[in-house]
Design a protein around this motif. Structure first.
Motif: not given
Length: 281
Positions: A194-203
């Protein structure tokens, strides 16, 4: 803006209205019990003592809490859990976007409970999530944490998700570093993903790489290819093509469908050895 005292008084009045009929029935029953409990014979002191004892038991079951100089009966035992949850959800949805108002409503709601109602609050959060009330979910969870309640990975996951959906990725990152990121060897992969996805979506690409390398430092293997793909894309955007190629080579089994989450060669080698054994006739 309503004061905390006004909110508490208002909530107490509304909750009391939910059980006025039940209270009337119980009060009638209590009056009957009093009549049967008073001895037919005895002096005034004995009769007075009997009334005091019965009255004390009744007041114990209808404990009163002082709010704004008034006394309101404790109705927690007279309202179903479902009604309490629905009442709080509706109250939270009707409130204006004010931390003071939300915290005041929550304080008033739990004031009627003998034990902190963590189970009911989880149901409230689920209902708010169905309504996509991300900002309100963040407020409720932060209030819970301020009370020392809800310190679980499940609650953390819901908070990070809600912060992300509320466009507060930086705040999610700060919470991660403060409460979770220092213990990567035991954080569930579900939460890490989930945290990796948060970082990914928010550049937030540097933070993504740092987190993934931190997991690898504990020899933790990603459970699915989507995680590896996000890291590979990040390497490409940052211009680290060699690291991207090494990453894809390292986890190529995930993309061919042979990766089972176990160390390389542990389970895959067993069928090969079994094939070499002579077959019995």
């Amino acid at each position: 803006m309503m004061s905390k005292l006004t909110i508490i008084t208002r909530l107490a009045r509304q909750i009391s209205q939910l059980t006025v009929n039940r209270t009337s029935i119980l009060t009638h029953s209590y009056s009957t019990d009093v009549q049967h409990s008073i001895p037919k014979r005895g002096d005034a002191e004995t009769i007075g003592s009997s009334r005091d004892q019965v009255g004390y038991k009744s007041l114990s079951s209808f404990a009163k809490k002082p709010i704004g100089g008034e006394h309101k009966p404790q109705v927690g035992e007279n309202v179903s859990r479902k009604d309490k949850i629905s009442f709080l959800v509706n109250t939270l949805l009707d409130l204006k976007d004010s931390k003071e108002a939300v915290y005041g409503a929550l304080d008033a709601w739990v004031a009627w409970e003998q034990n902190f109602p963590i189970g009911s609050l989880k149901q409230v959060l689920l209902k708010l999530e169905k309504e996509q009330q991300w900002h309100r979910i963040v407020q409720v969870i932060k209030w819970m944490l301020s009370k020392g309640q809800g310190n679980t990975m499940g609650t953390y996951e819901q908070l990070i998700k809600s912060l992300d959906m509320d466009h507060r990725a930086k705040e999610a990152h700060e919470f991660w570093n403060k409460k979770i990121g220092s213990d990567l060897h035991s954080v569930p992969w579900r939460l890490c993903s989930l945290m990796i996805s948060v970082y990914y979506r928010n550049h937030m690409l540097e933070d993504l790489i740092k987190l993934f390398k931190g997991l690898e430092a504990f020899d933790r293997k990603p459970p699915d290819k989507s995680i590896v793909q996000k890291v590979a894309d990040t390497y490409e955007v940052l211009g680290f093509l060699d690291q991207k190629d090494r990453l894809l080579e390292k986890y190529k089994d995930l993309f061919t469908g042979t990766w089972d989450g176990s160390p390389k060669g542990s389970r895959r080698s067993r069928p090969q050895r079994e094939e070499k054994q002579p077959r019995e006739h």
